[in-house]
Design a protein around this motif. Sequence first.
Motif, PDB file in Angstrom:
ATOM      1  N   ILE A   1       0.833  -1.200   0.000  1.00 41.97           N
ATOM      2  CA  ILE A   1       0.000   0.000   0.000  1.00 41.97           C
ATOM      3  C   ILE A   1       0.867   1.250   0.000  1.00 41.97           C
ATOM      4  O   ILE A   1       0.476   2.316  -0.477  1.00 41.97           O
ATOM      5  N   GLY A   2       2.074   1.130   0.520  1.00 46.65           N
ATOM      6  CA  GLY A   2       2.989   2.266   0.548  1.00 46.65           C
ATOM      7  C   GLY A   2       3.258   2.830  -0.835  1.00 46.65           C
ATOM      8  O   GLY A   2       3.430   4.041  -1.001  1.00 46.65           O
ATOM      9  N   ALA A   3       3.309   1.958  -1.842  1.00 50.33           N
ATOM     10  CA  ALA A   3       3.567   2.412  -3.203  1.00 50.33           C
ATOM     11  C   ALA A   3       2.473   3.358  -3.680  1.00 50.33           C
ATOM     12  O   ALA A   3       2.744   4.409  -4.282  1.00 50.33           O
ATOM     13  N   VAL A   4       1.233   3.013  -3.407  1.00 49.43           N
ATOM     14  CA  VAL A   4       0.107   3.861  -3.803  1.00 49.43           C
ATOM     15  C   VAL A   4       0.129   5.174  -3.024  1.00 49.43           C
ATOM     16  O   VAL A   4      -0.187   6.249  -3.564  1.00 49.43           O
ATOM     17  N   THR A   5       0.528   5.109  -1.774  1.00 47.47           N
ATOM     18  CA  THR A   5       0.632   6.321  -0.955  1.00 47.47           C
ATOM     19  C   THR A   5       1.658   7.281  -1.546  1.00 47.47           C
ATOM     20  O   THR A   5       1.408   8.488  -1.666  1.00 47.47           O
TER      21      THR A   5
ATOM     22  N   PRO B   1      -7.101  -2.134  -2.369  1.00 48.53           N
ATOM     23  CA  PRO B   1      -7.796  -3.192  -1.624  1.00 48.53           C
ATOM     24  C   PRO B   1      -8.176  -2.702  -0.223  1.00 48.53           C
ATOM     25  O   PRO B   1      -7.593  -1.746   0.298  1.00 48.53           O
ATOM     26  N   LYS B   2      -9.121  -3.368   0.405  1.00 47.67           N
ATOM     27  CA  LYS B   2      -9.604  -2.939   1.716  1.00 47.67           C
ATOM     28  C   LYS B   2      -8.500  -2.859   2.760  1.00 47.67           C
ATOM     29  O   LYS B   2      -8.534  -2.013   3.652  1.00 47.67           O
ATOM     30  N   CYS B   3      -7.500  -3.739   2.639  1.00 45.55           N
ATOM     31  CA  CYS B   3      -6.468  -3.813   3.674  1.00 45.55           C
ATOM     32  C   CYS B   3      -5.682  -2.513   3.814  1.00 45.55           C
ATOM     33  O   CYS B   3      -5.059  -2.268   4.846  1.00 45.55           O
ATOM     34  N   GLY B   4      -5.727  -1.665   2.798  1.00 46.06           N
ATOM     35  CA  GLY B   4      -4.933  -0.448   2.845  1.00 46.06           C
ATOM     36  C   GLY B   4      -5.680   0.788   3.288  1.00 46.06           C
ATOM     37  O   GLY B   4      -5.086   1.873   3.385  1.00 46.06           O
ATOM     38  N   TYR B   5      -6.985   0.633   3.587  1.00 47.09           N
ATOM     39  CA  TYR B   5      -7.810   1.813   3.874  1.00 47.09           C
ATOM     40  C   TYR B   5      -7.270   2.637   5.036  1.00 47.09           C
ATOM     41  O   TYR B   5      -7.024   3.843   4.912  1.00 47.09           O
ATOM     42  N   ASN B   6      -7.080   1.993   6.190  1.00 47.69           N
ATOM     43  CA  ASN B   6      -6.633   2.722   7.373  1.00 47.69           C
ATOM     44  C   ASN B   6      -5.238   3.315   7.176  1.00 47.69           C
ATOM     45  O   ASN B   6      -4.969   4.441   7.614  1.00 47.69           O
ATOM     46  N   ALA B   7      -4.376   2.550   6.536  1.00 44.98           N
ATOM     47  CA  ALA B   7      -2.994   2.993   6.360  1.00 44.98           C
ATOM     48  C   ALA B   7      -2.912   4.276   5.547  1.00 44.98           C
ATOM     49  O   ALA B   7      -2.242   5.240   5.945  1.00 44.98           O
ATOM     50  N   ILE B   8      -3.586   4.315   4.417  1.00 47.07           N
ATOM     51  CA  ILE B   8      -3.465   5.484   3.555  1.00 47.07           C
ATOM     52  C   ILE B   8      -4.243   6.674   4.116  1.00 47.07           C
ATOM     53  O   ILE B   8      -3.809   7.827   4.006  1.00 47.07           O
ATOM     54  N   GLN B   9      -5.390   6.414   4.782  1.00 42.69           N
ATOM     55  CA  GLN B   9      -6.137   7.516   5.372  1.00 42.69           C
ATOM     56  C   GLN B   9      -5.361   8.170   6.507  1.00 42.69           C
ATOM     57  O   GLN B   9      -5.382   9.389   6.680  1.00 42.69           O
ATOM     58  N   ALA B  10      -4.624   7.348   7.266  1.00 40.87           N
ATOM     59  CA  ALA B  10      -3.874   7.873   8.401  1.00 40.87           C
ATOM     60  C   ALA B  10      -2.584   8.574   7.963  1.00 40.87           C
ATOM     61  O   ALA B  10      -2.204   9.599   8.525  1.00 40.87           O
TER      62      ALA B  10
ATOM     63  N   ALA C   1      -5.618  12.592   0.653  1.00 42.62           N
ATOM     64  CA  ALA C   1      -6.172  11.710  -0.377  1.00 42.62           C
ATOM     65  C   ALA C   1      -7.557  11.216  -0.007  1.00 42.62           C
ATOM     66  O   ALA C   1      -7.871  11.011   1.172  1.00 42.62           O
ATOM     67  N   MET C   2      -8.398  11.027  -1.021  1.00 40.04           N
ATOM     68  CA  MET C   2      -9.653  10.298  -0.854  1.00 40.04           C
ATOM     69  C   MET C   2      -9.389   8.841  -1.215  1.00 40.04           C
ATOM     70  O   MET C   2      -8.482   8.545  -1.995  1.00 40.04           O
ATOM     71  N   VAL C   3     -10.156   7.950  -0.654  1.00 38.39           N
ATOM     72  CA  VAL C   3      -9.893   6.523  -0.823  1.00 38.39           C
ATOM     73  C   VAL C   3     -11.149   5.791  -1.267  1.00 38.39           C
ATOM     74  O   VAL C   3     -12.232   5.993  -0.724  1.00 38.39           O
ATOM     75  N   ILE C   4     -10.980   4.959  -2.280  1.00 38.94           N
ATOM     76  CA  ILE C   4     -12.035   4.046  -2.731  1.00 38.94           C
ATOM     77  C   ILE C   4     -11.471   2.645  -2.586  1.00 38.94           C
ATOM     78  O   ILE C   4     -10.332   2.377  -2.994  1.00 38.94           O
TER      79      ILE C   4
END
Length: 518
Positions: A261-265, A284-293, A298-301
């Motif tokens: 998920i870091g790559a997308v961040t 994917p769902k697993c990255g929701y909290n990581a990228i939001q925090a 960023a907005m997240v889907i």
Amino acid sequence: MKVFSKEQIYEGDKLTAERQQISSTDLMERAGTQIFNWMHARMQGAQVPIHVFCGIGNNGGDGLVLARHMVTHGYNVNTYVINCSDKRSKDFLVNYDRIKNVTKKWPTLLSCSEDFPEIHPDDIIVDAVFGIGLNRSVDDWVKGLFVHFRNSKAFTLSIDIPSGLYTDKAVEDENAVVWAGFTLSFASPKLVFFLPETAKYTVQWEVLDIGLDQEFLFNTQTEVELIGKHEVLPNYIPREKFAHKGQFGHALIIGGSYGKIGAVTLTSRAVLSTGAGLVSAYIPKCGYNAIQASFPEAMVITDTDEEKITDITFDIEPTVIGFGIGAGTNTKTAYAFETFLKSNKVPLVIDADGINLLSKKKTLLKLLPEQTILTPHPKELERLIGTWKNDFDKLKKVKTFSKKHNLILIIKGANTITVFDNKLYVNTTGNPGLATAGSGDVLTGVITGLISQRYNPLIAAIFGVYLHGRSADIAVEDFGYQSLIASHIIDYLGEAYIDLFKQPEQPPKHLDDEDTSK
């Protein structure tokens, strides 16, 4: 800066002689004099032994002009003629007679290894043996001379191009090429100065203006262009006082998988730091909290799957989409990608696993929008276009691929090259600190962010590569090569923008430069 081919340089020489009503000998005198002026300005009469090695063609003639001026200005110069053929150019012979008229110490003819002069590490070698017209293999004894240059450890200055180096094909034997510390190149640099396999033959280079016809230089279109600040600055789009985020687009970054998920961040951060108005990350769902925090801007889907991309559906209208960063090549991800491509009409930037998925099923290339940008690293490029024999073969295959599919490819490297159709744009920014995890993800974000602001895809690719490298150049001053990380590149993008408008520092003014007329 235009990078002229050898054929264009020959044409420029011819037109210059015609339009300026001078002879080829006069043009050679001008070139040799410019070389002398360059050396004289730096040496200021220093009595370091200088060894000028001249071939028997026009490059050797340039060397003879230089040597003659060195002699008449009192330098400690030794001149040698590499007697490797009976064919001598007319202008070489003219200047061979001229140097004999100004010194009793005539040029020494070299024809075998027993003739090689002694050269000390503190001496200077001027290489004027072969120029851009070399079209045959180098004789073994001349190879021995070039090795003799290297073994001497003396500083070597090449005229126009290191001898033995071709402008348009690969080197087969590195001993058949002069390894120059510096090359003075006429009219423009040579493409080989920037390719991985041939850049090592000159540590530094500088272009010498020898007065070629200005109309020719301005109007001639080249296949290669060198990209620096002056080339990208005219494409910069300034912001108006009343600008708002809606004017700068909404970028969508699709990618990520469990543990990546870091790559997308990184990519999403780079998008906004480059100037896009909005960015959404589809992960994917697993990255929701990581990228939001970690990246609240960023907005997240999220996909319905916990660990990978399986179904690309969204209800936003993005300006541009970046795909592939950390996505993986799972079967379900591949299917989702293909399904997405069949309906997508939005400009695309594809990196990493997006390129790997295209390589696995090349029929998908037909689904890409025109001027989609692909940003492969070397192994990803190989999967896409196949193996290559050398750098020239690689460039040929990339140009063919680009033209066939109407795509823009970015060949990453020390001098990253953007390829579209038959044209190459060679970048001049960047440093070894970019050899770090995530720097490619940042590049994808920078380019995507520029397209989001309505930059043309080709301009976005060229400008994005420049900004990415320039940011790293500024950041490395604080962190060094080893400690530079991808986040630093993002953090310094603002400095890279500001640097576009900085004027070069002026040298301090000397007392004797002051106006004392008052």
